[in-house]
Design an enzyme around this catalytic site. Sequence first.
Site, PDB file in Angstrom:
ATOM      1  N   LYS A  29      63.348  74.195 -23.971  1.00  6.64           N
ATOM      2  CA  LYS A  29      64.204  74.337 -22.784  1.00  6.64           C
ATOM      3  C   LYS A  29      63.685  73.455 -21.639  1.00  6.64           C
ATOM      4  O   LYS A  29      64.464  72.779 -20.972  1.00  6.64           O
ATOM      5  CB  LYS A  29      64.258  75.818 -22.369  1.00  6.64           C
ATOM      6  N   SER A  30      62.381  73.475 -21.410  1.00 12.80           N
ATOM      7  CA  SER A  30      61.812  72.690 -20.306  1.00 12.80           C
ATOM      8  C   SER A  30      62.121  71.202 -20.486  1.00 12.80           C
ATOM      9  O   SER A  30      62.521  70.515 -19.540  1.00 12.80           O
ATOM     10  CB  SER A  30      60.285  72.867 -20.260  1.00 12.80           C
ATOM     11  N   ARG A  34      64.773  68.565 -18.377  1.00 14.26           N
ATOM     12  CA  ARG A  34      64.222  67.335 -17.791  1.00 14.26           C
ATOM     13  C   ARG A  34      64.864  66.089 -18.395  1.00 14.26           C
ATOM     14  O   ARG A  34      65.012  65.068 -17.722  1.00 14.26           O
ATOM     15  CB  ARG A  34      62.694  67.314 -17.976  1.00 14.26           C
ATOM     16  N   GLY A 102      66.649  79.264 -13.632  1.00 13.87           N
ATOM     17  CA  GLY A 102      65.645  79.057 -12.587  1.00 13.87           C
ATOM     18  C   GLY A 102      65.108  77.638 -12.617  1.00 13.87           C
ATOM     19  O   GLY A 102      64.996  76.966 -11.587  1.00 13.87           O
ATOM     20  N   ARG A 130      65.966  85.673  -7.241  1.00 11.75           N
ATOM     21  CA  ARG A 130      64.667  85.012  -7.450  1.00 11.75           C
ATOM     22  C   ARG A 130      64.243  84.205  -6.226  1.00 11.75           C
ATOM     23  O   ARG A 130      65.072  83.608  -5.551  1.00 11.75           O
ATOM     24  CB  ARG A 130      64.737  84.125  -8.698  1.00 11.75           C
ATOM     25  N   SER A 176      52.705  77.062 -10.879  1.00  4.98           N
ATOM     26  CA  SER A 176      54.112  76.978 -11.264  1.00  4.98           C
ATOM     27  C   SER A 176      54.513  75.528 -11.510  1.00  4.98           C
ATOM     28  O   SER A 176      54.478  74.699 -10.592  1.00  4.98           O
ATOM     29  CB  SER A 176      54.986  77.581 -10.155  1.00  4.98           C
ATOM     30  N   ASP A 329      55.717  82.557 -20.345  1.00  4.11           N
ATOM     31  CA  ASP A 329      56.972  83.154 -20.820  1.00  4.11           C
ATOM     32  C   ASP A 329      56.764  84.044 -22.053  1.00  4.11           C
ATOM     33  O   ASP A 329      57.724  84.644 -22.546  1.00  4.11           O
ATOM     34  CB  ASP A 329      57.988  82.056 -21.158  1.00  4.11           C
ATOM     35  N   LYS A 356      60.195  86.211 -12.564  1.00  8.51           N
ATOM     36  CA  LYS A 356      60.947  85.532 -13.636  1.00  8.51           C
ATOM     37  C   LYS A 356      62.415  85.994 -13.591  1.00  8.51           C
ATOM     38  O   LYS A 356      62.869  86.485 -12.574  1.00  8.51           O
ATOM     39  CB  LYS A 356      60.283  85.814 -14.983  1.00  8.51           C
ATOM     40  N   ARG A 360      59.445  90.984 -14.933  1.00  5.06           N
ATOM     41  CA  ARG A 360      59.168  91.194 -16.366  1.00  5.06           C
ATOM     42  C   ARG A 360      58.073  92.226 -16.612  1.00  5.06           C
ATOM     43  O   ARG A 360      58.039  92.838 -17.674  1.00  5.06           O
ATOM     44  CB  ARG A 360      58.779  89.875 -17.035  1.00  5.06           C
TER      45      ARG A 360
HETATM   46  C1  S3P Z   1      59.217  76.193 -16.546  1.00  4.87           C
HETATM   47  C2  S3P Z   1      58.154  76.710 -15.880  1.00  4.87           C
HETATM   48  C3  S3P Z   1      57.799  78.137 -15.870  1.00  4.87           C
HETATM   49  C4  S3P Z   1      58.518  78.914 -16.958  1.00  4.87           C
HETATM   50  C5  S3P Z   1      59.950  78.522 -17.084  1.00  4.87           C
HETATM   51  C6  S3P Z   1      60.083  77.042 -17.385  1.00  4.87           C
HETATM   52  C7  S3P Z   1      59.488  74.744 -16.462  1.00  4.87           C
HETATM   53  O1  S3P Z   1      58.126  78.685 -14.606  1.00  4.87           O
HETATM   54  O2  S3P Z   1      58.410  80.297 -16.713  1.00  4.87           O
HETATM   55  O3  S3P Z   1      60.568  79.256 -18.120  1.00  4.87           O
HETATM   56  O4  S3P Z   1      60.246  74.218 -17.298  1.00  4.87           O
HETATM   57  O5  S3P Z   1      58.932  74.085 -15.564  1.00  4.87           O
HETATM   58  P1  S3P Z   1      57.067  78.566 -13.394  1.00  4.87           P
HETATM   59  O6  S3P Z   1      56.726  77.165 -13.291  1.00  4.87           O
HETATM   60  O7  S3P Z   1      57.738  79.043 -12.150  1.00  4.87           O
HETATM   61  O8  S3P Z   1      55.921  79.451 -13.804  1.00  4.87           O
END
Ligand code: S3P
Length: 447
Positions: A29-30, A34, A102, A130, A176, A329, A356, A360
Site C-alpha cells: 500500500k505504501s 507513492r 491516512g 485522525r 511517522s 501496522d 491509526k 487500535r
Molecule cells: C505509512 C506509514 C505508517 C503506517 C501507514 C502507512 C506510510 O503511518 O501506519 O499504514 O505509507 O508512510 P505513520 O507514518 O503515521 O506511522
Amino acid sequence: MAHAGHDPKPASARSGSPLRGRLRAPGDKSISHRSMIFGLLSIGETVIEGLLEGDDVIRTAKACEQLGATLIHDGPGKWRVHGVGIGGLKEPKDVLDFGNAGTGSRLMMGVAGSHPITSTFDGDASLRSRPMRRILDPLEKMGINVVSQTEGGRVPLTIKGPRETIPVTYETPAPSAQIKSAVLLAGLNSPGETVVIEQEATRDHTERMMKLFGADITSVPHGQFGRKITLKGQPTLQGRKVIVPSDPSSAAFPLVAALIVPGSEVVLEAVMMNPLRIGLIDTLLEMGADIEQMNIREEGGETVADLKVKHSSLQGVSVPAERAPSMIDEYPILAIAASYAQGTTRMNGLHELRVKECDRLDAVAAGLEMAGVSFEIEGDDLIVHGTGSVRGGGPVQTHLDHRIAMSFLIMGLASETPMTVDDSTMIATSFPTFVPMMKSLGAAIGD
Ligand code: S3P
C-alpha cells in the site's frame, strides 16, 4: 458526504481444516500510493505494475488526476501515469476526497501545499477523526497556509500554497513515515535543502523512490536509532517503471493464520523484506514460529522472499518499543498470535496505535475481551496472557478499521467458537481479495 451511506457488512470466521496452498498478497500500500504521487510529480511516463487496487490507493490516484496527471489503466495492477512535473500541479476543481486513506491524504498535503494552489481535503468518518496537526505544523513552517479547518486539525480542511515554499530542517515529533514524507514531498518544490531528522527510523519508501525518480537525496544514521535525510529541492523527476512488491502488512494475515491453525502449511510469495517493515517476522521468529525464507531476490528495488509458514507452538515474548516503527501496522495481528501463544507477550510503546484508522489499542483490547483472552493495558503497553487456545465470540467492533476486521477474522480460524466482526467492508481499502484468498487456502471465512 464521503461517509454517508456506509453500509456495514458483518463477517465471521470459524475453525476448520488446516490451511494449505500458496498465495501472493496484493501490492504494498505504501509503495502503491507513492508510485502514483511520483508519477504525478514526474515528467514523462511512469509505468506501474502490481499496484494495489484497494480503495485507499484509488483515492490517491483520483487526487493525482484532479491535480493534473493523466492515468491509463492497462489491466489488473497495471497503470501508466503521465505527470505534470514538480511545479506543474493544477488547482483541483473539487474536494480531494481520500475516503479512509491516512497515507494518501497526508502525503498529498505536502504535494499540493507546496504549489500555489488551493485544495480541500476530506474523507470518511475514520479519516475525519485522525490528527492532521502533525502534518500541518511543519507545512505551516514551510509557508503553507491552512485557510480553513474544523477544530483540532482534522479534515475537512483547505490549504493554500505560497508562491514558493521555504525549505526547513524539521525533526519529526513522532516516529511517522507520513510526517517525514509530507515534509520531503513539500521539499521537492522548495528551493535549497530540506532536512528531516527522525529519532527512530521509519519506512523509507519515499526516500528510495525519490532516488529512483532522480532526486538528490541522502540519508545517514542519526543517534542510536534515527536517520537524517537531506533533499536538494526543485529537481526534475523523470517517469520510471515501478514494480510494486507484495505488502508484508497484508501477508501478515495469512501468515499468522498458518501459524495458529493446526496442520497448516502455506507459502506466501514475493513478500517485501524491507528491514524497516519486517518487525513482525522478527518477533514471530522469537516466539518460535516456523517461517522459512526461500528464494530471496530483488524485485522492483526491494528485497523479496517467499515465506513457507507452518503451524507452530508459539511462546510469549517481550517486544521492545524501538521495534514499533518496523511493525506499526502489525500489532493487531500480533495480538492474535500472542493470544494463541503460551505465556505472556508484552508489546511496549504502542502510543502511535492510538492515531491509526481507529484507536487500535482500545479496539484490540475490546476484541480480546469479547474473545475471552486475558490481557492488560499499562499506559501504552499491551500485555496478552496466552494459553494456547481462544474461546471466540463477537461481534467485534471494527470502527472502519480494515486491520481490526482482518485480525479478528483470522483469530476465528482457530477459536473454539466462531468470531464475528460487525463490518468487513473496509477490508477493501488495503486487501480487497482477502476473503477469496483466505478461502483458497481452505479458511472458513465469509458472511
Ligand atoms: C505509512 C506509514 C505508517 C503506517 C501507514 C502507512 C506510510 O503511518 O501506519 O499504514 O505509507 O508512510 P505513520 O507514518 O503515521 O506511522
